[in-house]
Design a protein around this motif. Structure first.
Motif, PDB file in Angstrom:
ATOM      1  N   THR A  52       0.482  -1.208   0.287  1.00  0.00           N
ATOM      2  CA  THR A  52      -0.271  -0.567  -0.623  1.00  0.00           C
ATOM      3  C   THR A  52       0.792   1.381   0.156  1.00  0.00           C
ATOM      4  O   THR A  52       1.550   1.328   1.002  1.00  0.00           O
ATOM      5  CB  THR A  52      -0.976  -0.124   1.027  1.00  0.00           C
ATOM      6  N   THR A  53       1.003   1.766  -1.097  1.00  0.00           N
ATOM      7  CA  THR A  53       1.193   3.815  -1.186  1.00  0.00           C
ATOM      8  C   THR A  53       0.596   5.053  -0.614  1.00  0.00           C
ATOM      9  O   THR A  53      -1.244   4.675  -0.676  1.00  0.00           O
ATOM     10  CB  THR A  53       1.871   3.605  -2.491  1.00  0.00           C
ATOM     11  N   ASN A  54       1.307   5.498  -0.529  1.00  0.00           N
ATOM     12  CA  ASN A  54       0.364   6.964  -0.270  1.00  0.00           C
ATOM     13  C   ASN A  54      -0.678   7.272  -1.168  1.00  0.00           C
ATOM     14  O   ASN A  54      -1.575   7.692  -1.041  1.00  0.00           O
ATOM     15  CB  ASN A  54       0.716   8.583   0.388  1.00  0.00           C
ATOM     16  N   ILE A  57      -3.903   5.907  -1.937  1.00  0.00           N
ATOM     17  CA  ILE A  57      -5.027   6.005  -0.618  1.00  0.00           C
ATOM     18  C   ILE A  57      -4.980   7.093  -1.153  1.00  0.00           C
ATOM     19  O   ILE A  57      -6.742   7.311  -0.985  1.00  0.00           O
ATOM     20  CB  ILE A  57      -3.966   6.537   0.653  1.00  0.00           C
ATOM     21  N   TRP A  58      -4.391   7.882  -1.523  1.00  0.00           N
ATOM     22  CA  TRP A  58      -5.540   9.747  -1.505  1.00  0.00           C
ATOM     23  C   TRP A  58      -6.157   8.894  -3.580  1.00  0.00           C
ATOM     24  O   TRP A  58      -7.116   9.824  -3.178  1.00  0.00           O
ATOM     25  CB  TRP A  58      -4.255  10.544  -1.802  1.00  0.00           C
TER      26      TRP A  58
END
Length: 136
Positions: A52-54, A57-58
Protein backbone atom coordinates in the motif's frame (compact mmCIF):
# COMPACT_ATOMS: atom_id res chain seq x y z
CA UNK A 1 -88.83 1.85 -6.05
CA UNK A 2 -87.02 3.79 -3.39
CA UNK A 3 -83.32 4.36 -3.67
CA UNK A 4 -80.81 5.10 -1.01
CA UNK A 5 -79.06 8.43 -1.25
CA UNK A 6 -76.03 9.40 0.72
CA UNK A 7 -76.33 12.72 2.40
CA UNK A 8 -73.36 15.03 1.92
CA UNK A 9 -71.53 15.88 5.10
CA UNK A 10 -69.41 18.83 5.95
CA UNK A 11 -65.81 17.98 6.43
CA UNK A 12 -63.57 19.90 8.71
CA UNK A 13 -60.67 21.43 7.00
CA UNK A 14 -57.41 20.43 8.61
CA UNK A 15 -54.62 22.89 8.82
CA UNK A 16 -51.55 21.25 7.42
CA UNK A 17 -48.00 22.30 7.82
CA UNK A 18 -45.83 22.57 4.74
CA UNK A 19 -43.91 19.43 3.92
CA UNK A 20 -40.32 19.34 5.08
CA UNK A 21 -38.09 18.99 2.03
CA UNK A 22 -34.74 19.28 3.74
CA UNK A 23 -32.01 16.71 3.39
CA UNK A 24 -33.01 13.44 4.99
CA UNK A 25 -30.63 10.88 6.39
CA UNK A 26 -31.08 8.68 3.34
CA UNK A 27 -30.29 11.53 0.94
CA UNK A 28 -26.73 11.70 2.22
CA UNK A 29 -26.27 8.12 3.48
CA UNK A 30 -26.66 6.51 0.05
CA UNK A 31 -24.14 8.80 -1.73
CA UNK A 32 -21.65 8.39 1.13
CA UNK A 33 -22.01 4.61 0.99
CA UNK A 34 -21.59 4.57 -2.79
CA UNK A 35 -18.57 6.89 -2.49
CA UNK A 36 -16.93 4.61 0.08
CA UNK A 37 -17.54 1.57 -2.13
CA UNK A 38 -16.11 3.29 -5.20
CA UNK A 39 -13.14 4.63 -3.22
CA UNK A 40 -12.24 1.22 -1.82
CA UNK A 41 -12.75 -0.37 -5.22
CA UNK A 42 -10.39 2.13 -6.86
CA UNK A 43 -7.85 1.63 -4.07
CA UNK A 44 -7.88 -2.15 -4.39
CA UNK A 45 -7.67 -2.05 -8.18
CA UNK A 46 -4.58 0.16 -8.02
CA UNK A 47 -3.05 -1.82 -5.15
CA UNK A 48 -3.20 -5.05 -7.17
CA UNK A 49 -1.96 -7.19 -4.29
CA UNK A 50 1.19 -5.15 -3.75
CA UNK A 51 2.25 -2.88 -0.96
CA UNK A 52 0.00 0.00 0.00
CA UNK A 53 1.29 3.44 -0.94
CA UNK A 54 0.10 6.94 -0.11
CA UNK A 55 -0.80 7.54 -3.76
CA UNK A 56 -3.18 4.58 -3.76
CA UNK A 57 -4.82 5.75 -0.56
CA UNK A 58 -5.25 9.28 -1.91
CA UNK A 59 -6.63 7.92 -5.18
CA UNK A 60 -9.29 6.00 -3.25
CA UNK A 61 -10.15 8.92 -0.96
CA UNK A 62 -10.35 11.55 -3.70
CA UNK A 63 -12.30 9.37 -6.13
CA UNK A 64 -14.71 8.26 -3.38
CA UNK A 65 -15.31 11.83 -2.17
CA UNK A 66 -15.77 13.13 -5.72
CA UNK A 67 -18.28 10.39 -6.55
CA UNK A 68 -20.18 10.93 -3.29
CA UNK A 69 -20.39 14.69 -3.91
CA UNK A 70 -21.65 14.15 -7.46
CA UNK A 71 -24.23 11.60 -6.27
CA UNK A 72 -25.44 13.93 -3.52
CA UNK A 73 -25.69 16.85 -5.95
CA UNK A 74 -27.71 14.73 -8.36
CA UNK A 75 -30.03 13.56 -5.60
CA UNK A 76 -30.63 17.16 -4.50
CA UNK A 77 -31.46 18.55 -7.96
CA UNK A 78 -33.08 15.52 -9.60
CA UNK A 79 -36.69 16.73 -9.30
CA UNK A 80 -35.81 20.10 -10.83
CA UNK A 81 -34.74 18.35 -14.04
CA UNK A 82 -37.09 17.02 -16.70
CA UNK A 83 -37.16 13.25 -16.92
CA UNK A 84 -34.92 13.12 -20.00
CA UNK A 85 -32.13 15.14 -18.38
CA UNK A 86 -32.56 13.29 -15.09
CA UNK A 87 -32.15 9.94 -16.86
CA UNK A 88 -29.14 11.25 -18.78
CA UNK A 89 -27.55 12.54 -15.55
CA UNK A 90 -27.82 9.11 -13.94
CA UNK A 91 -26.41 7.56 -17.10
CA UNK A 92 -23.45 9.94 -17.19
CA UNK A 93 -22.70 9.34 -13.51
CA UNK A 94 -22.85 5.56 -13.89
CA UNK A 95 -20.91 5.43 -17.16
CA UNK A 96 -18.23 7.79 -15.88
CA UNK A 97 -17.72 5.80 -12.69
CA UNK A 98 -17.50 2.44 -14.45
CA UNK A 99 -15.25 3.83 -17.20
CA UNK A 100 -12.95 5.31 -14.56
CA UNK A 101 -12.73 2.03 -12.64
CA UNK A 102 -12.14 0.11 -15.86
CA UNK A 103 -9.30 2.48 -16.81
CA UNK A 104 -7.56 1.75 -13.49
CA UNK A 105 -7.01 -1.83 -14.67
CA UNK A 106 -4.58 -0.49 -17.25
CA UNK A 107 -6.94 -0.65 -20.21
CA UNK A 108 -6.77 1.88 -23.01
CA UNK A 109 -8.68 5.14 -22.95
CA UNK A 110 -10.68 4.00 -25.97
CA UNK A 111 -11.79 0.76 -24.30
CA UNK A 112 -12.64 2.56 -21.05
CA UNK A 113 -14.58 5.23 -22.90
CA UNK A 114 -16.47 2.69 -24.97
CA UNK A 115 -17.47 0.67 -21.91
CA UNK A 116 -18.49 3.85 -20.08
CA UNK A 117 -20.56 5.05 -23.05
CA UNK A 118 -22.30 1.70 -23.43
CA UNK A 119 -23.20 1.55 -19.75
CA UNK A 120 -24.22 5.21 -19.74
CA UNK A 121 -26.57 4.58 -22.67
CA UNK A 122 -28.03 1.53 -20.96
CA UNK A 123 -28.56 3.36 -17.67
CA UNK A 124 -30.07 6.35 -19.47
CA UNK A 125 -32.57 4.12 -21.27
CA UNK A 126 -33.39 2.23 -18.08
CA UNK A 127 -33.92 5.36 -16.01
CA UNK A 128 -35.95 7.04 -18.75
CA UNK A 129 -38.21 4.00 -18.96
CA UNK A 130 -38.60 3.96 -15.18
CA UNK A 131 -39.45 7.66 -15.03
CA UNK A 132 -41.70 7.59 -18.11
CA UNK A 133 -43.84 4.72 -16.82
CA UNK A 134 -44.17 6.00 -13.24
CA UNK A 135 -44.63 9.75 -13.61
CA UNK A 136 -47.57 11.78 -14.82
Amino acid sequence: MATHATMPTRRRRQVSTPAHHGPSALSWAVPVTLGVILGFWAFFIKRDGGATTNGQIWLGVVSGVAFAVLCYALVRVRWALPRELRAAAYGVLTGGAVGFLYSLHGNSVLASSLLGLLLAAGMTCTMFYAYYTRED
